[in-house]
Design an enzyme around this catalytic site. Structure first.
Site, mmCIF file in Angstrom:
data_model
loop_
_atom_site.group_PDB
_atom_site.id
_atom_site.type_symbol
_atom_site.label_atom_id
_atom_site.label_comp_id
_atom_site.label_asym_id
_atom_site.label_seq_id
_atom_site.Cartn_x
_atom_site.Cartn_y
_atom_site.Cartn_z
ATOM 1 N N SER A 193 -3.985 79.984 -15.490
ATOM 2 C CA SER A 193 -3.425 78.629 -15.534
ATOM 3 C C SER A 193 -4.388 77.515 -15.168
ATOM 4 O O SER A 193 -4.072 76.337 -15.369
ATOM 5 C CB SER A 193 -2.198 78.535 -14.628
ATOM 6 O OG SER A 193 -1.124 79.231 -15.200
ATOM 7 N N SER A 234 -0.594 77.145 -17.286
ATOM 8 C CA SER A 234 0.430 76.207 -16.894
ATOM 9 C C SER A 234 -0.104 74.850 -16.426
ATOM 10 O O SER A 234 0.609 73.866 -16.457
ATOM 11 C CB SER A 234 1.259 76.796 -15.769
ATOM 12 O OG SER A 234 0.466 76.975 -14.600
ATOM 13 N N LYS A 263 -1.708 69.230 -9.021
ATOM 14 C CA LYS A 263 -0.679 69.947 -9.780
ATOM 15 C C LYS A 263 0.632 69.934 -8.994
ATOM 16 O O LYS A 263 0.627 70.107 -7.768
ATOM 17 C CB LYS A 263 -1.137 71.389 -10.018
ATOM 18 C CG LYS A 263 -0.266 72.192 -10.983
ATOM 19 C CD LYS A 263 -0.811 73.616 -11.143
ATOM 20 C CE LYS A 263 -0.049 74.418 -12.190
ATOM 21 N NZ LYS A 263 -0.517 75.817 -12.286
#
Lengths: 489, 97
Positions: free
Chosen positions: A179, A155, A80
């Site tokens: 997330s 997210s 990420k």
């Protein structure tokens, strides 16, 4: 043998050991897969192909030389974009950090590298991890590999989509209010939020420091546990890191024995606002766990209904403080430095142009909640609710070993559907937020497809602090009875 | 209570965020709805409830007072929007007369 990009991390590791495949071949297969599908999915913000292939070749040489290697050595992974990785651009999904190359590497990324894993690149995310759909990325949305018209969650939509699409067998995520878990739920993959302090936040761009926690994403329970074991454990560079051994997550994932395990269904996480297919698959999965020998209980957590409200005061408050570092002085964007504008004007112009709408919304909300005269009423009250939620968990875990709920009240919605309705977007994290507030651990596992729309449903398992192994024990039982083979889409 | 555009403009100033008029108008409406919905926390807990600022009950952590290598200043400055003489160059801080 299936195509290399379709194999799970465990299968790849076995193929490397038996000599059936090399890490270079597996890495190239993932890079080819990225080249083939990422134009449509947009899971990646940056692909680090040259360094990935060089790392893979080095691991292959070490293996050929007979060096002892860890269980995931040579396995590719996506990271990420919230984590720093020296030499690779790190944006956290924000235009304000566009072009920034960090001079250091996050602890969890370093541990992945030390384990001989191959970092393929950086994945897309909502800007500064603020969002539940990846539509708040400054670089355009990611699409759900299950249905490209739909959101991949957020997210960490990029990491979940990369894993679901077979672009990477594993990925790193971070979870502040869901997330990791909510993207796992809506893409039909596995994702875990470890106990707060169980994984290091060093090198994770901070959103809300008391809630943020790095964690693993994968297609199977065992793969995810193996990654959890690689990244977990004490780090002296994170002052909130717990100095205790990583719970036995891999053994739990291998066992999947839930006989006698006391499972509590959270009464408050269901009913109105929950899609019928989500509830149906959730309750079916609960019954299957009973069939595997688990004991079922209904548990009430009366303050969970307040969690979302408390979260949307605590998180923006911490974020408004954390994001003050993006001031155009030491790194990132600088706008309006024309010799006439003062430093304050340059900061305002930079942040006005560099931040997207959701970031502005939350920073201003946090500024309000922390401002003199409103502090006690908003931030102070939210902190008290945090206490009540922690007490709900403590009471519940006196009666049961784990709690379960749907991960997300609905399946994946269509892109654009909630962008102008922040409250509707926030409600996607209704079931995941209480865990972040209390600091214990939780994971989302696939529970099949909702009958009404054919989209994946996530099953959330919640365990006490440092009992992360219980998540994988239940997850492995579910995987066994529901038949998830970890296939890529 | 209800939030006005003047309130939001002041908060944006405190947060050092330049907003366009259109952003200000949209944000004011949205923030008002959000604040209205999160206000439920105010009635939820009495004076007897101790606030939690952090999930873990942690004491501060200290390391040994030893010199260890830090990032080279050139590596750090390489990421700066502007630099001069081995330092971050900043826009002027004092208003000119």
């Amino acid at each position: 043998m299936a195509a290399l990009h379709e194999l799970t991390a465990t299968q790849l590791a076995e193929a490397f050991r038996s000599g059936e495949a090399s890490s270079v071949e597996a890495t190239q297969a993932c890079l080819d897969r990225i080249a083939a599908v990422d134009g449509a999915i947009h899971a990646f913000l940056h692909v680090d192909a040259d360094r990935a292939l060089a790392t893979a070749a080095a691991v292959d040489r070490r293996r050929a030389a007979g060096e002892p290697l860890g269980p995931l050595a040579g396995v590719p992974i996506a990271v990420k974009d919230a984590f720093t990785y020296e030499g690779a651009p790190t944006t956290c999904g924000s235009r304000i950090l566009e072009g920034w190359i960090p001079p250091y590497t996050a602890t969890v990324v370093q541990r992945v590298l030390d384990a001989g894993m191959v970092v393929l690149g950086k994945t897309n995310m909502d800007e500064f991890a603020m969002g539940s759909s990846t539509e708040n990325s400054g670089f355009g949305p990611t699409r759900n590999p299950v249905d490209p018209e739909r959101i991949p969650g957020g997210s960490g939509g990029g990491s979940a989509a990369a894993v679901a699409a077979g672009e990477a067998p594993l990925a790193l995520g971070s979870d502040t209010g869901g997330s990791i878990r909510q993207p796992a739920a809506v893409t039909g993959t596995v994702g875990a939020k470890p106990t707060y302090g169980g994984t290091s936040r060093y090198g994770l761009v901070a959103m809300a420091s008391s809630l943020d926690q790095p964690g693993p994403c994968g297609r199977t329970v065992l793969d995810t546990a193996l990654l959890h074991a690689v990244i977990g454990g004490h780090d002296e560079r994170d002052s909130t890191s717990i100095d205790a051994p990583v719970p036995p997550v891999v053994e739990a994932a291998q066992s999947g024995d839930v006989r006698g395990l006391r499972i509590g269904v959270v009464r408050e996480l269901g009913g109105e606002g929950y899609a019928p297919g989500v509830e149906q698959r959730f309750h079916e999965a609960v019954e299957r766990l009973r069939g595997e020998g688990a004991e079922l209980h209904e548990v009430s957590c009366p303050h969970f209904g307040l969690a979302l409200a408390a979260y949307y005061l605590i998180m923006p408050s911490e974020a408004s403080s954390n994001l003050a570092r993006f001031d155009s002085i030491r790194y990132g964007l600088r706008v309006g430095d024309d010799g006439a504008n003062s430093v304050e004007q340059v900061m305002r112009l930079t942040r006005g142009q560099g931040f997207g709408a959701e970031v502005k919304r939350r920073v201003i909300l946090g500024t309000y909640a922390l401002s003199s005269g409103y502090y006690e009423a908003y931030y102070g009250s939210a902190q008290k609710v945090r206490t009540l939620i922690g007490e709900d968990f403590a009471r519940a875990f006196e009666a049961v070993d784990v709690l379960v709920s749907p991960t997300c009240p609905t399946t994946a919605w269509k892109l654009g559907e909630r962008v102008d309705d922040p409250l509707a977007m926030y409600k996607a994290d209704l079931c995941t937020i209480p865990v972040n507030l209390a600091g214990n651990c939780a994971a989302s596992f696939p529970a099949g497809l909702a009958p009404e729309d054919g989209l994946p449903v996530g099953f959330q398992v919640i365990a006490p602090v440092l009992a992360d192994d219980r998540l994988y024990r239940v997850g492995a039982a579910l995987e066994r009875v529901l038949g998830n083979q970890g296939g890529a889409r | 209570m209800s939030l006005t555009a003047t309130d939001v403009a002041r908060l944006a100033g405190l947060a050092r965020i330049e907003l366009t008029d259109a952003e200000l108008e949209k944000l004011t409406g949205q923030l008002d709805v959000i604040l209205d919905s999160v206000a439920v926390v105010q009635a939820a807990a009495g004076d007897d409830v101790v606030p939690t600022s952090h999930a873990l009950d942690l004491a501060n952590v200290f390391r040994a007072d030893e010199v260890t290598p830090s990032l080279a200043s050139a590596a750090v400055l390489a990421a700066a929007p502007a630099q001069e003489d081995g330092r971050f160059r900043v826009p002027h801080i004092l208003e000119e007369d």
